[in-house]
Enzyme design. Structure first.
Site, PDB file in Angstrom:
ATOM      1  N   ASP A 111       0.519  -1.035   0.214  1.00 19.72           N
ATOM      2  CA  ASP A 111      -0.085  -0.220  -0.394  1.00 19.72           C
ATOM      3  C   ASP A 111       0.471   1.191  -0.155  1.00 19.72           C
ATOM      4  O   ASP A 111       0.350   2.163   0.567  1.00 19.72           O
ATOM      5  CB  ASP A 111      -1.161  -0.210   1.500  1.00 19.72           C
ATOM      6  N   GLU A 133      -1.432  -9.554  -1.375  1.00 18.06           N
ATOM      7  CA  GLU A 133      -1.528  -8.608  -0.027  1.00 18.06           C
ATOM      8  C   GLU A 133      -2.804  -7.635  -0.223  1.00 18.06           C
ATOM      9  O   GLU A 133      -3.103  -6.449   0.184  1.00 18.06           O
ATOM     10  CB  GLU A 133      -0.363  -8.110   0.779  1.00 18.06           C
ATOM     11  N   GLU A 147      -2.286   4.714   3.377  1.00 13.44           N
ATOM     12  CA  GLU A 147      -2.021   3.952   2.470  1.00 13.44           C
ATOM     13  C   GLU A 147      -3.287   2.686   1.954  1.00 13.44           C
ATOM     14  O   GLU A 147      -4.176   2.363   1.505  1.00 13.44           O
ATOM     15  CB  GLU A 147      -1.383   3.120   3.718  1.00 13.44           C
ATOM     16  N   HIS A 223       4.973   4.799  14.157  1.00 15.34           N
ATOM     17  CA  HIS A 223       5.813   5.583  12.645  1.00 15.34           C
ATOM     18  C   HIS A 223       4.021   6.476  11.994  1.00 15.34           C
ATOM     19  O   HIS A 223       5.003   7.287  11.213  1.00 15.34           O
ATOM     20  CB  HIS A 223       6.857   5.270  12.351  1.00 15.34           C
ATOM     21  N   ARG A 225       1.652   8.472  10.411  1.00 16.23           N
ATOM     22  CA  ARG A 225       1.333   9.717   9.834  1.00 16.23           C
ATOM     23  C   ARG A 225       0.109  10.085  11.046  1.00 16.23           C
ATOM     24  O   ARG A 225      -0.116  11.519  11.284  1.00 16.23           O
ATOM     25  CB  ARG A 225       0.676  10.653   9.175  1.00 16.23           C
ATOM     26  N   HIS A 256      12.030   4.904  14.354  1.00 17.23           N
ATOM     27  CA  HIS A 256      11.465   5.075  12.489  1.00 17.23           C
ATOM     28  C   HIS A 256      12.556   6.399  12.774  1.00 17.23           C
ATOM     29  O   HIS A 256      12.947   6.920  13.274  1.00 17.23           O
ATOM     30  CB  HIS A 256      10.225   5.258  12.688  1.00 17.23           C
TER      31      HIS A 256
END
Length: 399
Positions: A111, A133, A147, A223, A225, A256
Protein backbone atom coordinates in the site's frame (compact mmCIF):
# COMPACT_ATOMS: atom_id res chain seq x y z
CA UNK A 1 14.35 -13.19 -28.56
CA UNK A 2 11.75 -11.18 -26.61
CA UNK A 3 8.18 -10.95 -27.83
CA UNK A 4 5.98 -7.86 -27.52
CA UNK A 5 5.05 -8.70 -23.96
CA UNK A 6 8.54 -9.41 -22.63
CA UNK A 7 8.47 -13.21 -22.86
CA UNK A 8 11.94 -14.46 -23.82
CA UNK A 9 11.60 -17.36 -26.20
CA UNK A 10 13.86 -20.22 -27.23
CA UNK A 11 13.08 -23.37 -29.16
CA UNK A 12 12.46 -25.30 -25.96
CA UNK A 13 11.00 -22.91 -23.40
CA UNK A 14 9.30 -19.60 -22.80
CA UNK A 15 10.58 -17.44 -19.94
CA UNK A 16 8.47 -14.57 -18.71
CA UNK A 17 10.02 -11.31 -17.58
CA UNK A 18 8.47 -10.37 -14.23
CA UNK A 19 9.18 -6.98 -12.68
CA UNK A 20 9.02 -6.82 -8.87
CA UNK A 21 9.04 -3.22 -7.61
CA UNK A 22 10.07 -2.53 -4.01
CA UNK A 23 10.30 0.76 -2.16
CA UNK A 24 10.13 0.08 1.56
CA UNK A 25 11.24 -2.47 4.13
CA UNK A 26 7.85 -4.23 4.47
CA UNK A 27 7.61 -4.66 0.70
CA UNK A 28 11.05 -6.27 0.58
CA UNK A 29 10.26 -8.61 3.48
CA UNK A 30 6.93 -9.74 2.10
CA UNK A 31 8.11 -10.09 -1.50
CA UNK A 32 11.34 -11.93 -0.66
CA UNK A 33 9.60 -15.35 -0.56
CA UNK A 34 7.90 -14.60 -3.90
CA UNK A 35 11.19 -13.57 -5.49
CA UNK A 36 12.83 -16.76 -4.27
CA UNK A 37 9.94 -18.85 -5.60
CA UNK A 38 10.19 -17.16 -9.01
CA UNK A 39 13.93 -17.85 -9.02
CA UNK A 40 13.30 -21.51 -8.22
CA UNK A 41 11.27 -21.68 -11.42
CA UNK A 42 13.97 -20.14 -13.59
CA UNK A 43 12.89 -22.25 -16.53
CA UNK A 44 9.66 -20.23 -16.59
CA UNK A 45 10.40 -16.84 -15.01
CA UNK A 46 13.07 -14.16 -15.19
CA UNK A 47 12.46 -11.87 -12.19
CA UNK A 48 13.73 -8.27 -12.32
CA UNK A 49 13.88 -6.59 -8.92
CA UNK A 50 13.48 -2.82 -9.19
CA UNK A 51 14.09 -0.67 -6.11
CA UNK A 52 12.64 2.82 -5.92
CA UNK A 53 14.45 3.27 -2.57
CA UNK A 54 11.49 5.19 -1.17
CA UNK A 55 12.99 4.43 2.27
CA UNK A 56 16.59 3.80 1.26
CA UNK A 57 18.30 2.65 4.48
CA UNK A 58 15.44 0.51 5.75
CA UNK A 59 14.86 -1.06 2.32
CA UNK A 60 18.55 -1.91 1.98
CA UNK A 61 18.48 -3.44 5.46
CA UNK A 62 15.60 -5.75 4.56
CA UNK A 63 17.06 -6.75 1.20
CA UNK A 64 20.32 -7.67 2.89
CA UNK A 65 18.48 -9.91 5.36
CA UNK A 66 17.28 -12.03 2.43
CA UNK A 67 20.44 -11.64 0.29
CA UNK A 68 18.51 -9.92 -2.48
CA UNK A 69 20.28 -7.43 -4.74
CA UNK A 70 18.12 -5.21 -6.97
CA UNK A 71 18.66 -5.45 -10.70
CA UNK A 72 17.77 -1.76 -10.95
CA UNK A 73 17.97 0.90 -8.20
CA UNK A 74 16.17 4.10 -9.15
CA UNK A 75 17.47 5.93 -6.08
CA UNK A 76 14.25 7.88 -5.47
CA UNK A 77 14.64 8.40 -1.74
CA UNK A 78 11.57 9.88 -0.03
CA UNK A 79 13.53 12.07 2.42
CA UNK A 80 12.37 15.70 2.30
CA UNK A 81 9.96 14.93 -0.54
CA UNK A 82 6.20 15.30 -0.47
CA UNK A 83 4.05 12.33 -1.40
CA UNK A 84 3.19 14.05 -4.69
CA UNK A 85 6.84 14.74 -5.54
CA UNK A 86 7.93 11.18 -4.86
CA UNK A 87 5.00 9.59 -6.68
CA UNK A 88 5.47 11.79 -9.77
CA UNK A 89 9.19 11.03 -9.98
CA UNK A 90 8.58 7.33 -9.44
CA UNK A 91 5.88 7.18 -12.12
CA UNK A 92 8.26 8.61 -14.73
CA UNK A 93 11.28 6.54 -13.66
CA UNK A 94 9.33 3.29 -13.54
CA UNK A 95 7.74 3.92 -16.92
CA UNK A 96 11.24 4.26 -18.37
CA UNK A 97 12.41 1.10 -16.57
CA UNK A 98 9.46 -0.90 -17.88
CA UNK A 99 10.20 0.31 -21.41
CA UNK A 100 13.70 -1.13 -21.12
CA UNK A 101 12.87 -4.38 -19.29
CA UNK A 102 9.61 -5.12 -21.14
CA UNK A 103 8.04 -7.20 -18.36
CA UNK A 104 5.11 -9.46 -19.08
CA UNK A 105 3.92 -8.90 -15.52
CA UNK A 106 4.43 -6.36 -12.73
CA UNK A 107 4.25 -7.55 -9.13
CA UNK A 108 3.68 -5.12 -6.25
CA UNK A 109 2.90 -5.64 -2.58
CA UNK A 110 0.85 -3.65 -0.15
CA UNK A 111 0.00 0.00 0.00
CA UNK A 112 2.91 2.42 -0.40
CA UNK A 113 3.42 5.33 -2.80
CA UNK A 114 5.81 3.02 -4.67
CA UNK A 115 2.92 0.60 -5.25
CA UNK A 116 0.66 3.31 -6.67
CA UNK A 117 3.36 4.69 -8.97
CA UNK A 118 4.37 1.22 -10.22
CA UNK A 119 0.78 0.11 -10.79
CA UNK A 120 -0.07 3.25 -12.75
CA UNK A 121 3.13 3.03 -14.80
CA UNK A 122 2.34 -0.57 -15.72
CA UNK A 123 -1.31 0.21 -16.40
CA UNK A 124 -0.41 3.05 -18.77
CA UNK A 125 2.13 0.77 -20.48
CA UNK A 126 -0.30 -2.12 -21.03
CA UNK A 127 1.52 -4.44 -18.62
CA UNK A 128 -0.41 -6.97 -16.54
CA UNK A 129 -0.38 -6.30 -12.80
CA UNK A 130 -0.40 -8.67 -9.81
CA UNK A 131 -1.05 -7.25 -6.35
CA UNK A 132 0.19 -9.22 -3.35
CA UNK A 133 -1.68 -8.61 -0.07
CA UNK A 134 -4.68 -7.27 -1.94
CA UNK A 135 -8.06 -6.46 -0.40
CA UNK A 136 -7.05 -5.00 2.96
CA UNK A 137 -9.49 -2.26 3.95
CA UNK A 138 -10.03 -0.10 7.02
CA UNK A 139 -13.04 1.64 5.50
CA UNK A 140 -11.55 5.08 6.18
CA UNK A 141 -9.43 6.74 3.48
CA UNK A 142 -7.67 8.83 6.13
CA UNK A 143 -6.73 5.96 8.44
CA UNK A 144 -4.14 4.87 7.64
CA UNK A 145 -3.13 7.75 5.38
CA UNK A 146 -2.22 7.43 2.54
CA UNK A 147 -2.13 3.62 2.63
CA UNK A 148 -5.87 3.01 2.53
CA UNK A 149 -6.31 5.09 -0.63
CA UNK A 150 -3.18 3.56 -2.16
CA UNK A 151 -4.62 0.06 -1.76
CA UNK A 152 -7.88 1.07 -3.39
CA UNK A 153 -6.13 2.76 -6.31
CA UNK A 154 -3.93 -0.28 -6.89
CA UNK A 155 -6.96 -2.58 -6.90
CA UNK A 156 -8.60 -0.53 -9.65
CA UNK A 157 -5.82 -1.33 -12.15
CA UNK A 158 -4.77 -4.80 -10.95
CA UNK A 159 -5.39 -7.96 -12.99
CA UNK A 160 -4.51 -10.63 -10.40
CA UNK A 161 -5.39 -10.01 -6.75
CA UNK A 162 -3.64 -12.16 -4.13
CA UNK A 163 -5.73 -11.77 -0.99
CA UNK A 164 -4.17 -12.97 2.27
CA UNK A 165 -7.50 -13.94 3.88
CA UNK A 166 -11.13 -14.68 3.06
CA UNK A 167 -12.09 -11.31 4.55
CA UNK A 168 -9.77 -9.54 2.11
CA UNK A 169 -11.32 -11.52 -0.73
CA UNK A 170 -14.80 -10.42 0.34
CA UNK A 171 -13.66 -6.81 0.37
CA UNK A 172 -12.58 -7.13 -3.25
CA UNK A 173 -15.78 -8.89 -4.27
CA UNK A 174 -17.75 -6.04 -2.68
CA UNK A 175 -15.81 -3.65 -4.95
CA UNK A 176 -16.90 -5.60 -8.06
CA UNK A 177 -13.55 -7.31 -8.64
CA UNK A 178 -14.23 -10.51 -10.65
CA UNK A 179 -13.99 -13.59 -8.43
CA UNK A 180 -11.92 -15.42 -11.06
CA UNK A 181 -9.12 -12.86 -10.60
CA UNK A 182 -8.88 -13.23 -6.80
CA UNK A 183 -6.78 -15.88 -5.07
CA UNK A 184 -6.70 -16.45 -1.30
CA UNK A 185 -3.12 -17.40 -0.49
CA UNK A 186 -2.33 -16.51 3.10
CA UNK A 187 0.15 -13.77 3.89
CA UNK A 188 3.74 -13.98 2.65
CA UNK A 189 4.93 -12.60 6.01
CA UNK A 190 4.52 -16.13 7.37
CA UNK A 191 6.74 -17.43 4.55
CA UNK A 192 9.32 -14.73 5.36
CA UNK A 193 9.40 -15.70 9.02
CA UNK A 194 10.07 -19.31 8.05
CA UNK A 195 13.04 -18.10 5.99
CA UNK A 196 14.61 -16.31 8.98
CA UNK A 197 17.26 -18.09 11.00
CA UNK A 198 18.84 -16.61 14.13
CA UNK A 199 21.79 -17.92 16.15
CA UNK A 200 20.84 -15.98 19.28
CA UNK A 201 23.43 -13.24 18.70
CA UNK A 202 22.13 -9.86 17.63
CA UNK A 203 23.75 -7.80 14.89
CA UNK A 204 23.15 -4.66 16.98
CA UNK A 205 25.57 -4.54 19.96
CA UNK A 206 23.04 -2.62 22.05
CA UNK A 207 20.70 -5.61 21.86
CA UNK A 208 23.42 -8.03 22.93
CA UNK A 209 24.10 -5.82 25.97
CA UNK A 210 20.53 -6.00 27.28
CA UNK A 211 20.15 -8.21 30.39
CA UNK A 212 17.18 -10.05 28.92
CA UNK A 213 16.94 -12.62 31.72
CA UNK A 214 16.22 -9.96 34.33
CA UNK A 215 13.35 -8.18 32.59
CA UNK A 216 10.02 -8.63 30.97
CA UNK A 217 10.28 -6.80 27.66
CA UNK A 218 7.78 -4.67 25.78
CA UNK A 219 8.65 -4.07 22.13
CA UNK A 220 7.27 -0.75 20.85
CA UNK A 221 7.15 0.64 17.31
CA UNK A 222 5.21 3.70 16.14
CA UNK A 223 5.52 5.74 12.97
CA UNK A 224 2.19 6.38 11.21
CA UNK A 225 1.26 9.89 10.15
CA UNK A 226 -2.07 9.89 11.98
CA UNK A 227 -0.42 9.64 15.42
CA UNK A 228 2.25 12.29 14.90
CA UNK A 229 0.23 15.30 16.09
CA UNK A 230 -0.51 14.28 19.70
CA UNK A 231 -0.88 10.51 19.71
CA UNK A 232 2.81 9.67 19.86
CA UNK A 233 3.36 11.83 22.95
CA UNK A 234 0.41 10.06 24.57
CA UNK A 235 1.99 6.68 23.84
CA UNK A 236 5.25 7.85 25.43
CA UNK A 237 3.27 9.02 28.49
CA UNK A 238 1.68 5.57 28.79
CA UNK A 239 5.10 3.91 28.61
CA UNK A 240 6.46 6.10 31.41
CA UNK A 241 3.52 5.17 33.64
CA UNK A 242 3.90 1.49 32.77
CA UNK A 243 7.60 1.49 33.67
CA UNK A 244 6.84 3.20 37.01
CA UNK A 245 4.17 0.61 37.81
CA UNK A 246 6.27 -2.49 36.89
CA UNK A 247 9.93 -2.24 38.03
CA UNK A 248 10.92 -5.42 36.15
CA UNK A 249 9.73 -4.04 32.82
CA UNK A 250 12.01 -3.00 29.96
CA UNK A 251 10.93 -1.10 26.83
CA UNK A 252 12.80 -1.70 23.56
CA UNK A 253 11.86 0.93 20.99
CA UNK A 254 13.46 0.89 17.49
CA UNK A 255 12.75 4.46 16.36
CA UNK A 256 11.68 5.16 12.78
CA UNK A 257 13.93 7.44 10.74
CA UNK A 258 11.15 9.98 10.20
CA UNK A 259 12.52 13.15 11.88
CA UNK A 260 9.14 13.97 13.41
CA UNK A 261 8.97 10.55 15.06
CA UNK A 262 12.53 10.81 16.36
CA UNK A 263 12.03 14.29 17.77
CA UNK A 264 9.08 13.16 19.89
CA UNK A 265 10.37 9.76 21.00
CA UNK A 266 13.88 10.86 21.93
CA UNK A 267 12.57 14.02 23.55
CA UNK A 268 10.07 12.10 25.69
CA UNK A 269 11.94 8.88 26.51
CA UNK A 270 15.69 9.32 26.10
CA UNK A 271 16.30 10.06 29.80
CA UNK A 272 13.92 7.39 31.13
CA UNK A 273 15.42 4.35 32.87
CA UNK A 274 14.76 0.94 31.34
CA UNK A 275 14.03 2.38 27.90
CA UNK A 276 16.32 1.24 25.06
CA UNK A 277 15.96 3.54 22.06
CA UNK A 278 17.52 2.22 18.86
CA UNK A 279 17.88 3.14 15.24
CA UNK A 280 15.85 0.79 13.01
CA UNK A 281 17.22 -2.70 13.55
CA UNK A 282 17.70 -5.49 11.02
CA UNK A 283 14.80 -7.80 10.31
CA UNK A 284 16.46 -10.85 11.94
CA UNK A 285 17.16 -8.75 15.04
CA UNK A 286 13.58 -7.47 15.10
CA UNK A 287 12.17 -10.98 14.94
CA UNK A 288 14.46 -12.12 17.74
CA UNK A 289 13.37 -9.17 19.90
CA UNK A 290 9.76 -10.12 19.23
CA UNK A 291 10.48 -13.72 20.29
CA UNK A 292 11.99 -12.48 23.56
CA UNK A 293 9.25 -9.95 24.29
CA UNK A 294 6.35 -10.47 26.63
CA UNK A 295 4.18 -7.93 24.85
CA UNK A 296 4.21 -5.89 21.65
CA UNK A 297 2.79 -2.38 21.14
CA UNK A 298 2.71 -1.14 17.56
CA UNK A 299 0.93 0.77 14.83
CA UNK A 300 2.73 -1.30 12.18
CA UNK A 301 0.68 -3.46 9.86
CA UNK A 302 3.47 -5.99 9.40
CA UNK A 303 4.03 -6.49 13.12
CA UNK A 304 0.30 -7.03 13.57
CA UNK A 305 0.76 -10.00 11.23
CA UNK A 306 4.00 -11.24 12.78
CA UNK A 307 2.56 -11.29 16.31
CA UNK A 308 0.20 -14.25 15.67
CA UNK A 309 2.96 -16.14 13.87
CA UNK A 310 5.20 -15.76 16.94
CA UNK A 311 2.37 -16.28 19.46
CA UNK A 312 2.76 -12.81 20.98
CA UNK A 313 -0.06 -10.48 22.11
CA UNK A 314 -0.21 -7.20 20.21
CA UNK A 315 -1.68 -3.94 21.48
CA UNK A 316 -2.50 -1.97 18.34
CA UNK A 317 -1.82 1.76 18.73
CA UNK A 318 -4.58 2.71 16.31
CA UNK A 319 -8.33 3.23 16.41
CA UNK A 320 -9.01 1.11 13.31
CA UNK A 321 -7.08 -1.62 11.55
CA UNK A 322 -7.22 -2.98 8.02
CA UNK A 323 -6.21 -6.31 9.56
CA UNK A 324 -9.26 -7.11 11.70
CA UNK A 325 -8.29 -10.79 11.53
CA UNK A 326 -5.66 -10.02 14.19
CA UNK A 327 -8.36 -8.81 16.56
CA UNK A 328 -10.86 -11.54 15.63
CA UNK A 329 -8.28 -14.28 16.26
CA UNK A 330 -7.56 -12.85 19.71
CA UNK A 331 -3.92 -11.93 19.17
CA UNK A 332 -4.53 -8.20 18.81
CA UNK A 333 -6.42 -5.53 20.69
CA UNK A 334 -7.15 -2.01 19.47
CA UNK A 335 -6.12 0.47 22.16
CA UNK A 336 -5.45 3.63 20.14
CA UNK A 337 -3.15 6.22 21.72
CA UNK A 338 -5.12 6.97 24.89
CA UNK A 339 -2.72 6.44 27.83
CA UNK A 340 -5.53 5.13 30.04
CA UNK A 341 -6.53 2.47 27.50
CA UNK A 342 -2.92 1.46 26.84
CA UNK A 343 -2.12 1.22 30.56
CA UNK A 344 -5.27 -0.80 31.31
CA UNK A 345 -4.71 -3.33 28.50
CA UNK A 346 -0.99 -3.74 29.16
CA UNK A 347 -1.50 -4.10 32.91
CA UNK A 348 -4.04 -6.87 32.39
CA UNK A 349 -1.64 -8.86 30.24
CA UNK A 350 1.27 -8.31 32.61
CA UNK A 351 -0.64 -9.43 35.71
CA UNK A 352 -3.26 -11.94 34.53
CA UNK A 353 -1.77 -15.19 33.21
CA UNK A 354 -5.17 -16.50 32.13
CA UNK A 355 -5.91 -13.37 30.07
CA UNK A 356 -2.44 -13.57 28.55
CA UNK A 357 -2.76 -17.23 27.54
CA UNK A 358 -6.25 -16.63 26.18
CA UNK A 359 -4.95 -13.88 23.91
CA UNK A 360 -2.29 -16.09 22.28
CA UNK A 361 -4.20 -19.36 22.07
CA UNK A 362 -5.88 -18.86 18.68
CA UNK A 363 -4.89 -20.07 15.23
CA UNK A 364 -2.76 -17.90 12.98
CA UNK A 365 -5.19 -16.15 10.61
CA UNK A 366 -2.49 -15.53 7.99
CA UNK A 367 -1.80 -19.03 6.74
CA UNK A 368 0.79 -21.76 6.93
CA UNK A 369 3.79 -20.22 5.20
CA UNK A 370 3.14 -21.43 1.66
CA UNK A 371 1.66 -18.23 0.21
CA UNK A 372 4.51 -17.63 -2.22
CA UNK A 373 4.06 -21.05 -3.80
CA UNK A 374 0.34 -20.47 -4.29
CA UNK A 375 0.97 -17.02 -5.78
CA UNK A 376 3.54 -18.24 -8.29
CA UNK A 377 1.42 -21.30 -9.14
CA UNK A 378 -1.45 -18.99 -10.09
CA UNK A 379 0.79 -16.70 -12.13
CA UNK A 380 2.36 -19.61 -14.00
CA UNK A 381 -1.05 -21.02 -14.83
CA UNK A 382 -2.47 -17.71 -16.04
CA UNK A 383 0.59 -16.69 -18.03
CA UNK A 384 0.97 -20.15 -19.51
CA UNK A 385 -2.60 -20.03 -20.73
CA UNK A 386 -2.02 -16.50 -22.09
CA UNK A 387 -4.99 -15.69 -19.88
CA UNK A 388 -3.75 -12.38 -18.52
CA UNK A 389 -3.09 -10.76 -21.86
CA UNK A 390 -6.44 -11.98 -23.18
CA UNK A 391 -8.40 -10.54 -20.26
CA UNK A 392 -10.68 -7.62 -21.20
CA UNK A 393 -8.87 -5.18 -18.91
CA UNK A 394 -5.41 -5.78 -20.35
CA UNK A 395 -6.67 -6.18 -23.90
CA UNK A 396 -8.28 -2.74 -23.70
CA UNK A 397 -4.99 -1.20 -22.61
CA UNK A 398 -3.12 -2.87 -25.45
CA UNK A 399 -5.27 -1.31 -28.16
Amino acid sequence: MANAFGAVTTEAVTRYNVAIVLGTRPEAIKMAPVIRELERRSDVFRPFVIATSQHREMLAQALAAFSIKPDVDLGLTHVNKTLAEFTARALLALTDAFTRIKPRLLMVQGDTSTVVAAALAAFYSGISIAHVEAGLRSGDNRRPFPEEANRRIASCVTDLHFAPTDRARRNLIDEQIPARDIYVTGNTIVDALRMMRHDGVFADPKLNAIPWAFHRTVLVTAHRREILSTGLRSVCDALRQLLFRYPDLLVVFPVHLNPRVREVVFGELQEIDRVVLLDPISYPDLIEVMRRSTLIMTDSGGIQEEGPSLKKPVLILRDVTERPEVVDSGFGRLVGTDPVAILRAASELLTDDIAYRRMISGANPFGDGHAAELIVDAIEKRLGADDLISSPAVAARMR
